[in-house]
Write a protein that holds these residues in place. Structure first.
Motif, mmCIF file in Angstrom:
data_model
loop_
_atom_site.group_PDB
_atom_site.id
_atom_site.type_symbol
_atom_site.label_atom_id
_atom_site.label_comp_id
_atom_site.label_asym_id
_atom_site.label_seq_id
_atom_site.Cartn_x
_atom_site.Cartn_y
_atom_site.Cartn_z
ATOM 1 N N VAL A 41 11.502 3.202 2.596
ATOM 2 C CA VAL A 41 12.799 3.257 2.486
ATOM 3 C C VAL A 41 13.603 2.405 1.150
ATOM 4 C CG1 VAL A 41 15.264 2.718 3.317
ATOM 5 C CG2 VAL A 41 13.210 3.961 4.799
ATOM 6 N N VAL A 42 12.743 1.160 1.098
ATOM 7 C CA VAL A 42 13.388 0.207 0.252
ATOM 8 C C VAL A 42 12.682 0.628 -1.241
ATOM 9 C CG1 VAL A 42 13.181 -2.077 -0.544
ATOM 10 C CG2 VAL A 42 13.730 -1.493 1.713
ATOM 11 N N ALA A 43 11.604 0.981 -1.451
ATOM 12 C CA ALA A 43 10.718 1.013 -2.599
ATOM 13 C C ALA A 43 11.526 2.149 -3.545
ATOM 14 C CB ALA A 43 9.456 1.230 -2.697
ATOM 15 N N PRO A 44 11.507 3.446 -2.869
ATOM 16 C CA PRO A 44 11.925 4.639 -3.613
ATOM 17 C C PRO A 44 13.481 4.307 -3.978
ATOM 18 C CG PRO A 44 11.158 5.368 -1.557
ATOM 19 C CD PRO A 44 11.324 3.897 -1.407
ATOM 20 N N ARG A 63 0.899 -1.209 0.050
ATOM 21 C CA ARG A 63 0.256 -0.028 -0.053
ATOM 22 C C ARG A 63 1.077 1.232 -0.025
ATOM 23 N NH1 ARG A 63 -3.859 0.663 5.054
ATOM 24 N NH2 ARG A 63 -1.911 0.623 6.107
ATOM 25 N N SER A 64 0.582 2.220 -0.804
ATOM 26 C CA SER A 64 1.420 3.367 -0.918
ATOM 27 C C SER A 64 0.602 4.614 -1.100
ATOM 28 C CB SER A 64 2.341 3.209 -2.073
ATOM 29 O OG SER A 64 1.938 3.362 -3.163
ATOM 30 N N ASN A 65 1.555 5.803 -0.830
ATOM 31 C CA ASN A 65 0.874 7.086 -1.060
ATOM 32 C C ASN A 65 1.794 7.537 -2.280
ATOM 33 O OD1 ASN A 65 0.829 9.899 -1.396
ATOM 34 N ND2 ASN A 65 0.629 10.051 0.892
ATOM 35 N N VAL A 66 1.269 7.380 -3.471
ATOM 36 C CA VAL A 66 1.745 7.623 -4.841
ATOM 37 C C VAL A 66 2.589 8.930 -4.782
ATOM 38 C CG1 VAL A 66 1.699 7.729 -7.331
ATOM 39 C CG2 VAL A 66 0.349 6.221 -6.063
ATOM 40 N N GLY A 67 2.065 10.201 -4.312
ATOM 41 C CA GLY A 67 2.611 11.353 -4.405
ATOM 42 C C GLY A 67 3.835 11.474 -3.397
ATOM 43 N N VAL A 68 3.808 11.070 -2.226
ATOM 44 C CA VAL A 68 4.946 11.119 -1.457
ATOM 45 C C VAL A 68 6.066 10.062 -2.009
ATOM 46 C CG1 VAL A 68 5.741 10.415 0.822
ATOM 47 C CG2 VAL A 68 3.561 11.561 0.551
ATOM 48 N N HIS A 69 5.668 8.862 -2.248
ATOM 49 C CA HIS A 69 6.752 8.011 -2.948
ATOM 50 C C HIS A 69 7.569 8.389 -4.095
ATOM 51 C CE1 HIS A 69 4.873 5.071 0.074
ATOM 52 N NE2 HIS A 69 5.803 5.575 0.703
ATOM 53 N N TRP A 70 6.769 9.174 -4.917
ATOM 54 C CA TRP A 70 7.448 9.476 -6.255
ATOM 55 C C TRP A 70 8.554 10.703 -5.969
ATOM 56 C CZ3 TRP A 70 8.858 8.508 -10.896
ATOM 57 C CH2 TRP A 70 9.113 9.490 -11.813
ATOM 58 N N ARG A 71 7.962 11.581 -4.781
ATOM 59 C CA ARG A 71 8.815 12.491 -4.578
ATOM 60 C C ARG A 71 10.182 11.677 -3.689
ATOM 61 N NH1 ARG A 71 5.168 15.441 -2.009
ATOM 62 N NH2 ARG A 71 5.931 15.021 0.095
ATOM 63 N N LEU A 72 10.041 10.934 -3.118
ATOM 64 C CA LEU A 72 11.092 10.162 -2.479
ATOM 65 C C LEU A 72 12.112 9.497 -3.563
ATOM 66 C CD1 LEU A 72 9.424 8.441 0.666
ATOM 67 C CD2 LEU A 72 11.043 10.379 0.622
ATOM 68 N N PHE A 75 12.854 19.231 14.477
ATOM 69 C CA PHE A 75 11.439 19.722 14.159
ATOM 70 C C PHE A 75 10.855 18.728 13.215
ATOM 71 C CE2 PHE A 75 8.383 21.719 11.526
ATOM 72 C CZ PHE A 75 7.725 22.139 12.283
ATOM 73 N N GLU A 76 11.670 18.238 12.393
ATOM 74 C CA GLU A 76 10.940 17.310 11.275
ATOM 75 C C GLU A 76 10.878 15.782 11.816
ATOM 76 O OE1 GLU A 76 9.576 17.782 8.599
ATOM 77 O OE2 GLU A 76 10.116 19.927 8.339
ATOM 78 N N ASN A 77 11.726 15.402 12.698
ATOM 79 C CA ASN A 77 11.648 14.320 13.505
ATOM 80 C C ASN A 77 10.082 14.154 14.083
ATOM 81 O OD1 ASN A 77 13.517 11.921 13.748
ATOM 82 N ND2 ASN A 77 14.987 13.647 13.301
ATOM 83 N N VAL A 78 10.034 15.224 14.909
ATOM 84 C CA VAL A 78 8.594 15.304 15.694
ATOM 85 C C VAL A 78 7.489 15.364 14.648
ATOM 86 C CG1 VAL A 78 7.501 16.481 17.680
ATOM 87 C CG2 VAL A 78 10.023 16.193 17.712
ATOM 88 N N ALA A 79 7.757 16.199 13.574
ATOM 89 C CA ALA A 79 6.697 16.404 12.878
ATOM 90 C C ALA A 79 6.245 15.292 11.780
ATOM 91 C CB ALA A 79 7.014 17.659 11.561
ATOM 92 N N PHE A 80 7.448 14.110 11.724
ATOM 93 C CA PHE A 80 7.172 13.283 10.846
ATOM 94 C C PHE A 80 5.859 12.245 11.092
ATOM 95 C CE2 PHE A 80 8.007 8.996 9.530
ATOM 96 C CZ PHE A 80 8.345 8.937 8.139
ATOM 97 N N PRO A 81 5.526 11.798 11.955
ATOM 98 C CA PRO A 81 4.225 11.147 12.404
ATOM 99 C C PRO A 81 2.982 11.920 11.721
ATOM 100 C CG PRO A 81 5.390 10.882 14.432
ATOM 101 C CD PRO A 81 6.105 11.926 13.561
ATOM 102 N N LEU A 82 3.021 13.367 11.985
ATOM 103 C CA LEU A 82 1.928 14.147 11.933
ATOM 104 C C LEU A 82 1.911 14.198 10.407
ATOM 105 C CD1 LEU A 82 2.661 16.754 14.643
ATOM 106 C CD2 LEU A 82 0.835 15.254 14.558
ATOM 107 N N ARG A 83 3.129 14.438 9.594
ATOM 108 C CA ARG A 83 3.101 14.521 8.170
ATOM 109 C C ARG A 83 2.455 13.312 7.298
ATOM 110 N NH1 ARG A 83 5.319 19.386 7.297
ATOM 111 N NH2 ARG A 83 7.106 20.288 8.230
ATOM 112 N N VAL A 84 2.876 12.219 7.882
ATOM 113 C CA VAL A 84 2.427 10.807 7.111
ATOM 114 C C VAL A 84 1.071 10.346 7.531
ATOM 115 C CG1 VAL A 84 4.817 10.078 6.846
ATOM 116 C CG2 VAL A 84 3.397 9.332 8.862
#
Lengths: 260, 264
Positions: free
Chosen positions: A142-145, A33-42, B101-110
């Motif tokens: 981490v692995v897929a991008p 399962r993936s978020n295409v937008g985020v993973h494309w950026r990565l 900042f980005e470490n703590v923000a990470f769960p919120l962003r994803v």
């Protein structure tokens, strides 16, 4: 004798188990399962890391290999009075064999080892476990991008290697050794077929890209998370990937050009 | 499963290679309470957290979190369950390439659709809680080990999870940091109604905030109950651990052949 046979059996089972685990990891990374937008950026970020940052070594190597081909080819072809075929020889050597193979070997050494070490260090410092506990699949994040970045980058690097190699061959053959420029380029143009030579070279590159990057990410993801484990996995990546490239090259050449 | 238990562990057997870690471990973690997991080194306290988080699978037995059998969940369902948990790792496990900042923000962003302003607000509040708002722009490599763990705690509580697992949260903390963290764990538990699991060797400090104790020794649960009952227990195993005696039913030595045999 029985111990010897049992040892072979154990080793075979271990290899098969490794292959199965590597396949599962790859499948979960690609089809999870993936978020295409985020993973494309990565993936774009990783193309910069594994592709763009490998450009210098690919260009310099391509230039020198092209120059050596030009020099060696000229020496041999002049014995037969056929130095006008130098362009053909340089281009076919590069598109069919040296471009895909040498690029893949350089890629394994430059980017493959770095991928293994990076993922391995993330595992050793519990960053992968931390991602899992945040609810993010490290295989997808981490692995897929990194896998896709390798698969996209290597064929492009290979094309750049071939192009620079042809220029290197021309530099030595035409500019230094005096082969006629028109003969060099027109022979090259006439003899290199897009589907037989260029396209087959690209197919080889894609196959090498999948195998080299797969080995690199698997070795990083599956290593023993210690400093020694990272060192061993990095070495394994370069050795396994290089052997796989050379072995597969023979197989693909036999299928593409050997009329098997 | 009892109504008040958030985590229920039933007859779990777990090995690492040939070494038995748990041989029929049964325990429960009450909902909304602070549970201390204590025991001698190498008895598998961190392993228990990883079994609860689904990072390891038991050989047999059942680990249930809020009624869900963790080892039977599909990969996607397991990741959904983990969004309801926070975990503070022993090493902090901050993402090396991201700032504090980005470490703590990470769960919120994803996991959320919050805009940047709101994320900044939440991150600063979480960092304020652990006393590191001033370190917001630093990289993890610029922090001490104790500070890294405090940032990791801020990250673990960023999504306001239902349960937090702390793996040795007090290691490397100075007395002030230790006191602040102890009261923070207590406050989080009381204010948000979290279920907290604390693995720690700082026995007295941990017992001072715990409502429930699980002591693991000799591959199983050696004691389970309130800290008061534990302190009053006349079980020689519990007493040996509480008083730090080298001799007693808890093995200090890693299993090995006798010294005479090894030297002969």
């Amino acid at each position: 004798m029985m111990n010897w046979i049992a040892g072979i059996g154990r080793s075979t089972l271990s290899q098969l188990s490794d292959l199965g685990r590597a396949t599962l990891i790859l499948m979960q990374a690609i089809f999870g399962r993936s978020n295409v937008g985020v993973h494309w950026r990565l993936t774009i970020d990783q193309i910069h890391v594994v592709g763009v940052l490998s450009l210098s070594i690919i260009i310099v190597s391509g230039l020198f290999i092209g120059m050596v081909l030009g020099l060696q080819g000229y020496t041999i072809l002049t014995d037969y009075g056929s130095e006008q075929a130098l362009g053909q020889m340089v281009a076919l050597s590069l598109t069919r064999e040296l471009g895909p193979v040498v690029t893949a070997l350089l890629f394994a050494g430059r980017a493959g080892s770095a991928l293994t070490a990076e993922i391995g260090l993330m595992k050793a410092t519990e960053q992968l476990a931390s991602l899992e506990m945040i609810g993010v699949d490290p295989l997808r994040r981490v692995v897929a991008p990194r896998f896709w970045a390798g698969v996209i980058s290597l064929p492009i690097l290979s094309l750049i290697f071939v192009s620079v190699g042809c220029l290197g061959g021309a530099l030595v053959g035409v500019s230094w050794l005096g082969v006629d420029s028109g003969s060099f380029w027109s022979n090259m143009q006439a003899s290199v077929d897009f589907s037989d030579d260029v396209f087959n070279g690209i197919i080889k590159s894609v196959v090498f890209a999948v195998v080299v990057t797969w080995i690199a990410v698997y070795q990083g993801y599956d290593l023993v998370p210690t400093s020694e484990g990272i060192a061993r996995a990095t070495t394994k990546t370069v050795v396994y990937a290089s052997l796989a490239v050379l072995g597969l090259d023979f197989f693909l050449t036999a299928v593409m050009f050997g009329e098997i | 499963m009892t109504a008040e238990a958030f985590v229920e562990i039933q007859d779990v057997v777990f090995r690492r290679d040939q070494r038995v870690i748990y041989d029929g471990l049964t325990a429960s973690v009450p909902r909304g309470k602070i549970t201390a997991i204590v025991g001698p080194s190498g008895t598998g306290k961190t392993t228990l957290l990883r079994l609860i988080g689904g990072q390891l699978k038991p050989e047999s037995g059942d680990v249930r979190v809020d009624g869900l059998s963790v080892q039977s969940l599909k990969r996607s369902a397991l990741f959904d369950l983990r969004k309801r948990m926070g975990m503070l790792f022993q090493s902090g496990a901050l993402f090396a390439e991201l700032s504090v900042f980005e470490n703590v923000a990470f769960p919120l962003r994803v996991h959320t659709d919050l805009d940047d302003d709101l994320i900044r607000l939440v991150v600063l509040m979480k960092l304020e809680a652990v006393g590191l708002r001033g370190a917001v722009d630093l990289m993890p490599s610029e922090l001490s080990g104790g500070m890294q763990r405090r940032v990791a705690l801020a990250r673990a509580i960023a999504l306001d999870p239902e349960m937090i697992m702390y793996d040795e949260p007090f290691v490397g903390q100075d007395p002030i940091g230790l006191g602040v963290l102890l009261s923070l764990v207590k406050q989080l538990n009381q204010a948000l109604g979290l279920t907290s699991l604390v693995v720690s060797h700082d026995l007295q400090e941990t017992l001072s905030i715990a409502d429930h104790v699980i002591m693991i020794a000799n591959n199983r649960v050696a004691f389970q109950g309130s800290p008061e009952i534990m302190q009053a227990s006349d079980d020689p195993l519990v007493q040996q651990f509480l008083h730090g005696s080298p001799d007693g039913p808890v093995r200090f030595h890693f299993p090995a052949p006798s010294l005479e045999d090894a030297l002969s």
